[in-house]
Design a protein around this motif. Sequence first.
Motif, PDB file in Angstrom:
ATOM      1  N   MET A   1       0.845  -1.170   0.000  1.00 50.52           N
ATOM      2  CA  MET A   1       0.000   0.000   0.000  1.00 50.52           C
ATOM      3  C   MET A   1       0.895   1.239   0.000  1.00 50.52           C
ATOM      4  SD  MET A   1      -2.951   1.055   2.693  1.00 50.52           S
ATOM      5  CE  MET A   1      -2.196   2.200   3.812  1.00 50.52           C
ATOM      6  N   ASN A   2       0.548   2.202  -0.782  1.00 50.52           N
ATOM      7  CA  ASN A   2       1.270   3.471  -0.847  1.00 50.52           C
ATOM      8  C   ASN A   2       0.241   4.575  -0.664  1.00 50.52           C
ATOM      9  OD1 ASN A   2       3.072   5.530  -1.350  1.00 50.52           O
ATOM     10  ND2 ASN A   2       3.256   5.111  -3.515  1.00 50.52           N
ATOM     11  N   SER A   3       0.518   5.488   0.239  1.00 55.33           N
ATOM     12  CA  SER A   3      -0.430   6.574   0.442  1.00 55.33           C
ATOM     13  C   SER A   3       0.315   7.888   0.637  1.00 55.33           C
ATOM     14  CB  SER A   3      -1.329   6.297   1.650  1.00 55.33           C
ATOM     15  OG  SER A   3      -0.568   6.268   2.821  1.00 55.33           O
ATOM     16  N   VAL A   4      -0.372   8.964   0.320  1.00 53.95           N
ATOM     17  CA  VAL A   4       0.189  10.303   0.512  1.00 53.95           C
ATOM     18  C   VAL A   4      -0.044  10.697   1.961  1.00 53.95           C
ATOM     19  CG1 VAL A   4       0.031  12.712  -0.197  1.00 53.95           C
ATOM     20  CG2 VAL A   4      -0.214  10.898  -1.894  1.00 53.95           C
ATOM     21  N   TYR A   5       0.953  11.302   2.569  1.00 62.10           N
ATOM     22  CA  TYR A   5       0.895  11.690   3.974  1.00 62.10           C
ATOM     23  C   TYR A   5       0.923  13.212   4.066  1.00 62.10           C
ATOM     24  CZ  TYR A   5       2.054  11.616   8.964  1.00 62.10           C
ATOM     25  OH  TYR A   5       2.036  11.782  10.327  1.00 62.10           O
ATOM     26  N   ALA A   6      -0.099  13.787   4.642  1.00 62.18           N
ATOM     27  CA  ALA A   6      -0.214  15.249   4.690  1.00 62.18           C
ATOM     28  C   ALA A   6      -0.018  15.821   6.098  1.00 62.18           C
ATOM     29  CB  ALA A   6      -1.562  15.682   4.143  1.00 62.18           C
ATOM     30  N   GLU A   7       0.235  14.955   7.067  1.00 64.20           N
ATOM     31  CA  GLU A   7       0.412  15.410   8.446  1.00 64.20           C
ATOM     32  C   GLU A   7       1.889  15.696   8.715  1.00 64.20           C
ATOM     33  OE1 GLU A   7      -2.317  15.829  10.349  1.00 64.20           O
ATOM     34  OE2 GLU A   7      -3.489  15.118   8.652  1.00 64.20           O
ATOM     35  N   LYS A   8       2.183  16.113   9.935  1.00 61.93           N
ATOM     36  CA  LYS A   8       3.575  16.283  10.359  1.00 61.93           C
ATOM     37  C   LYS A   8       3.965  15.088  11.220  1.00 61.93           C
ATOM     38  CE  LYS A   8       4.182  21.213  10.073  1.00 61.93           C
ATOM     39  NZ  LYS A   8       5.118  21.303   8.991  1.00 61.93           N
ATOM     40  N   PHE A   9       5.239  14.690  11.117  1.00 59.39           N
ATOM     41  CA  PHE A   9       5.757  13.640  11.971  1.00 59.39           C
ATOM     42  C   PHE A   9       6.002  14.223  13.357  1.00 59.39           C
ATOM     43  CE2 PHE A   9       6.932  12.350   7.676  1.00 59.39           C
ATOM     44  CZ  PHE A   9       6.470  11.052   7.663  1.00 59.39           C
ATOM     45  N   ALA A  10       6.247  13.362  14.342  1.00 55.74           N
ATOM     46  CA  ALA A  10       6.477  13.819  15.715  1.00 55.74           C
ATOM     47  C   ALA A  10       7.662  14.781  15.794  1.00 55.74           C
ATOM     48  CB  ALA A  10       6.703  12.621  16.638  1.00 55.74           C
ATOM     49  N   ASN A  11       8.619  14.638  14.876  1.00 55.36           N
ATOM     50  CA  ASN A  11       9.794  15.515  14.882  1.00 55.36           C
ATOM     51  C   ASN A  11       9.541  16.833  14.152  1.00 55.36           C
ATOM     52  OD1 ASN A  11       9.807  14.722  12.200  1.00 55.36           O
ATOM     53  ND2 ASN A  11      11.587  13.384  12.420  1.00 55.36           N
ATOM     54  N   GLY A  12       8.293  17.073  13.720  1.00 51.98           N
ATOM     55  CA  GLY A  12       7.915  18.334  13.086  1.00 51.98           C
ATOM     56  C   GLY A  12       8.087  18.376  11.584  1.00 51.98           C
ATOM     57  N   ILE A  13       8.639  17.323  10.993  1.00 55.59           N
ATOM     58  CA  ILE A  13       8.842  17.294   9.542  1.00 55.59           C
ATOM     59  C   ILE A  13       7.516  17.022   8.850  1.00 55.59           C
ATOM     60  CG2 ILE A  13       9.979  16.058   7.640  1.00 55.59           C
ATOM     61  CD1 ILE A  13      11.852  17.852   9.326  1.00 55.59           C
ATOM     62  N   GLY A  14       7.267  17.785   7.780  1.00 52.58           N
ATOM     63  CA  GLY A  14       6.043  17.617   7.002  1.00 52.58           C
ATOM     64  C   GLY A  14       6.097  18.488   5.765  1.00 52.58           C
ATOM     65  N   ILE A  15       4.958  18.647   5.108  1.00 48.84           N
ATOM     66  CA  ILE A  15       4.861  19.529   3.951  1.00 48.84           C
ATOM     67  C   ILE A  15       5.333  20.916   4.387  1.00 48.84           C
ATOM     68  CG2 ILE A  15       3.304  20.542   2.232  1.00 48.84           C
ATOM     69  CD1 ILE A  15       3.609  17.434   2.046  1.00 48.84           C
ATOM     70  N   GLY A  16       6.220  21.510   3.608  1.00 55.10           N
ATOM     71  CA  GLY A  16       6.748  22.827   3.936  1.00 55.10           C
ATOM     72  C   GLY A  16       8.095  22.811   4.639  1.00 55.10           C
ATOM     73  N   SER A  17       8.530  21.628   5.099  1.00 58.76           N
ATOM     74  CA  SER A  17       9.859  21.528   5.717  1.00 58.76           C
ATOM     75  C   SER A  17      10.924  21.625   4.636  1.00 58.76           C
ATOM     76  CB  SER A  17      10.015  20.194   6.449  1.00 58.76           C
ATOM     77  OG  SER A  17       9.105  20.089   7.512  1.00 58.76           O
ATOM     78  N   ASP A  18      12.087  22.165   4.988  1.00 58.37           N
ATOM     79  CA  ASP A  18      13.154  22.244   3.984  1.00 58.37           C
ATOM     80  C   ASP A  18      14.077  21.028   4.077  1.00 58.37           C
ATOM     81  OD1 ASP A  18      15.284  22.737   5.856  1.00 58.37           O
ATOM     82  OD2 ASP A  18      14.831  24.872   5.816  1.00 58.37           O
ATOM     83  N   SER A  19      14.931  20.871   3.067  1.00 56.27           N
ATOM     84  CA  SER A  19      15.808  19.701   2.982  1.00 56.27           C
ATOM     85  C   SER A  19      16.792  19.631   4.144  1.00 56.27           C
ATOM     86  CB  SER A  19      16.566  19.698   1.657  1.00 56.27           C
ATOM     87  OG  SER A  19      17.380  20.856   1.544  1.00 56.27           O
ATOM     88  N   ILE A  20      17.201  20.766   4.672  1.00 61.40           N
ATOM     89  CA  ILE A  20      18.137  20.778   5.798  1.00 61.40           C
ATOM     90  C   ILE A  20      17.479  20.164   7.031  1.00 61.40           C
ATOM     91  CG2 ILE A  20      19.480  22.263   7.345  1.00 61.40           C
ATOM     92  CD1 ILE A  20      19.636  24.218   4.843  1.00 61.40           C
ATOM     93  N   ALA A  21      16.250  20.587   7.312  1.00 55.08           N
ATOM     94  CA  ALA A  21      15.513  20.038   8.455  1.00 55.08           C
ATOM     95  C   ALA A  21      15.217  18.549   8.244  1.00 55.08           C
ATOM     96  CB  ALA A  21      14.213  20.808   8.661  1.00 55.08           C
TER      97      ALA A  21
END
Length: 88
Positions: A1-21
């Motif tokens: 199963m493959n799904s798109v994830y639109a939430e943030k992970f516990a470490n704060g990474i999500g849509i809008g995070s930059d590559s450094i983070a």
Amino acid sequence: MNSVYAEKFANGIGIGSDSIALVTAFGAPDTTYFDPTFPPAWVYGYRTEGLTFWLNQAAPPIVFEIHLTAANLSQPSLRRFGLPAMSK
């Protein structure tokens, strides 16, 4: 199963995070490549964790899409990233 994830992970990474983070939080990706198909994107793959991130061409690149691959998500990975357990 493959799904798109639109939430943030516990470490704060999500849509809008930059590559450094992203790399700071998850470490170096297993695979990195440029996908020229629209929209062109850098793709960072974390195979063991079952995660794939698509990043735009900004400086630094910004995450605009995240996919989870359930076949690769182990329970330790789920806990590490603050995701709920997946039922089979």
